[in-house]
Design a protein around this motif. Structure first.
Motif, PDB file in Angstrom:
ATOM      1  N   VAL A  81      -6.660   6.817   0.558  1.00 16.05           N
ATOM      2  CA  VAL A  81      -5.239   6.974   0.870  1.00 16.05           C
ATOM      3  C   VAL A  81      -4.461   7.105  -0.442  1.00 16.05           C
ATOM      4  CG1 VAL A  81      -5.469   5.684   3.031  1.00 16.05           C
ATOM      5  CG2 VAL A  81      -4.759   4.499   0.957  1.00 16.05           C
ATOM      6  N   ARG A  85       0.734   4.029  -0.948  1.00 15.97           N
ATOM      7  CA  ARG A  85       0.486   3.443   0.379  1.00 15.97           C
ATOM      8  C   ARG A  85      -0.511   2.288   0.280  1.00 15.97           C
ATOM      9  NH1 ARG A  85      -2.886   6.319   5.179  1.00 15.97           N
ATOM     10  NH2 ARG A  85      -3.481   4.374   6.180  1.00 15.97           N
ATOM     11  N   GLY A  88       1.118  -0.745  -1.431  1.00 17.00           N
ATOM     12  CA  GLY A  88       2.077  -1.394  -0.540  1.00 17.00           C
ATOM     13  C   GLY A  88       1.396  -2.196   0.556  1.00 17.00           C
ATOM     14  N   GLU A  89       0.357  -1.605   1.149  1.00 18.45           N
ATOM     15  CA  GLU A  89      -0.353  -2.331   2.210  1.00 18.45           C
ATOM     16  C   GLU A  89      -1.061  -3.567   1.659  1.00 18.45           C
ATOM     17  OE1 GLU A  89      -2.665  -0.027   4.972  1.00 18.45           O
ATOM     18  OE2 GLU A  89      -1.169   1.582   5.019  1.00 18.45           O
ATOM     19  N   GLU A 121       7.279   7.449  -6.381  1.00 15.13           N
ATOM     20  CA  GLU A 121       6.759   6.971  -5.089  1.00 15.13           C
ATOM     21  C   GLU A 121       7.217   5.535  -4.843  1.00 15.13           C
ATOM     22  OE1 GLU A 121       2.761   9.604  -5.986  1.00 15.13           O
ATOM     23  OE2 GLU A 121       2.572   7.451  -5.701  1.00 15.13           O
ATOM     24  N   GLU A 124       5.907  -0.361  -1.171  1.00 15.04           N
ATOM     25  CA  GLU A 124       6.489  -1.427  -0.355  1.00 15.04           C
ATOM     26  C   GLU A 124       6.013  -2.788  -0.832  1.00 15.04           C
ATOM     27  OE1 GLU A 124       6.299  -1.035   3.890  1.00 15.04           O
ATOM     28  OE2 GLU A 124       6.258   1.148   3.746  1.00 15.04           O
TER      29      GLU A 124
END
Length: 197
Positions: A81, A85, A88-89, A121, A124
């Motif tokens: 991925v 992403r 953040g995960e 980018e 999170e």
């Protein structure tokens, strides 16, 4: 004691990169795999996190890296991925926990967050929200035989059963090796110092 997280990273590498601290032109420690385990109060595994990541600067894995980790280009192309992403995960998985590593993997994590943000980018979950700690010095102190061992060999050095299928330099296997070592040391009376969790 509340639950805590153990994590390990596999990141791009080439022959001699470790010895030269990834100083050759174009060599960055881009994360290719993140493995993590959430442990409960008794150090049993409560949850796991395992994710492949597609490097950006060096999207083609070196043969050295593939031989070391067993992670092939096809798997990363198919299942990897984007870094923002994945980061953040993973940070979401760690939220509210102390996060322990056997070495300074949090430095590599910070580098990768910085690169993602420099590319514009969004990542999170804040990297400063969880508490990241390197427990290798403590572990090597209470179990001196572990000092020369990488995280994936801890179970072996301590004479423990293989913690699961797989081999060292697979991030999730390395986490299980780390967890087995901590459970073993806890059973001998060694406890993580106050303030670690």
């Amino acid at each position: 004691m509340s639950a805590f997280v153990l994590f390990d990273l596999e990141f791009t590498s080439w022959p001699g990169a470790l010895e030269e601290d990834w100083s050759a032109p174009g060599q960055l420690r881009e994360i290719v795999q993140i493995g993590a385990l959430r442990l409960g109060e008794d150090y049993s595994v409560v949850d796991e996190f395992d994710m492949l990541v597609r490097p950006v600067v060096n999207p083609r894995l070196s043969p050295y890296f593939t031989e070391l980790t067993g992670i092939g280009q096809e798997a990363v192309d198919r299942d990897g991925v984007p870094p923002a992403r994945a980061l953040g995960e993973f940070l979401g998985f760690c939220a509210g926990s102390s996060v322990l590593s056997y070495g300074n993997d949090m430095v590599v994590l910070g580098e990768n967050v910085g690169w993602a943000r420099a590319r514009g980018e969004a990542v999170e979950h804040g990297i400063l929200a969880p508490r990241f700690l390197n427990v290798r010095p403590w572990l090597n102190h209470v179990a001196p035989a572990t000092a020369p061992a990488n995280v994936g060999r801890l179970w072996q050095v301590l004479g423990l059963p293989r913690p699961r299928a797989g081999a060292e330099h697979s991030a999730l296997f390395d986490c299980y090796s780390f967890a087995a070592a901590l459970r073993h040391l806890r059973g001998t009376g060694a406890t993580l110092p106050d303030g670690f969790l």
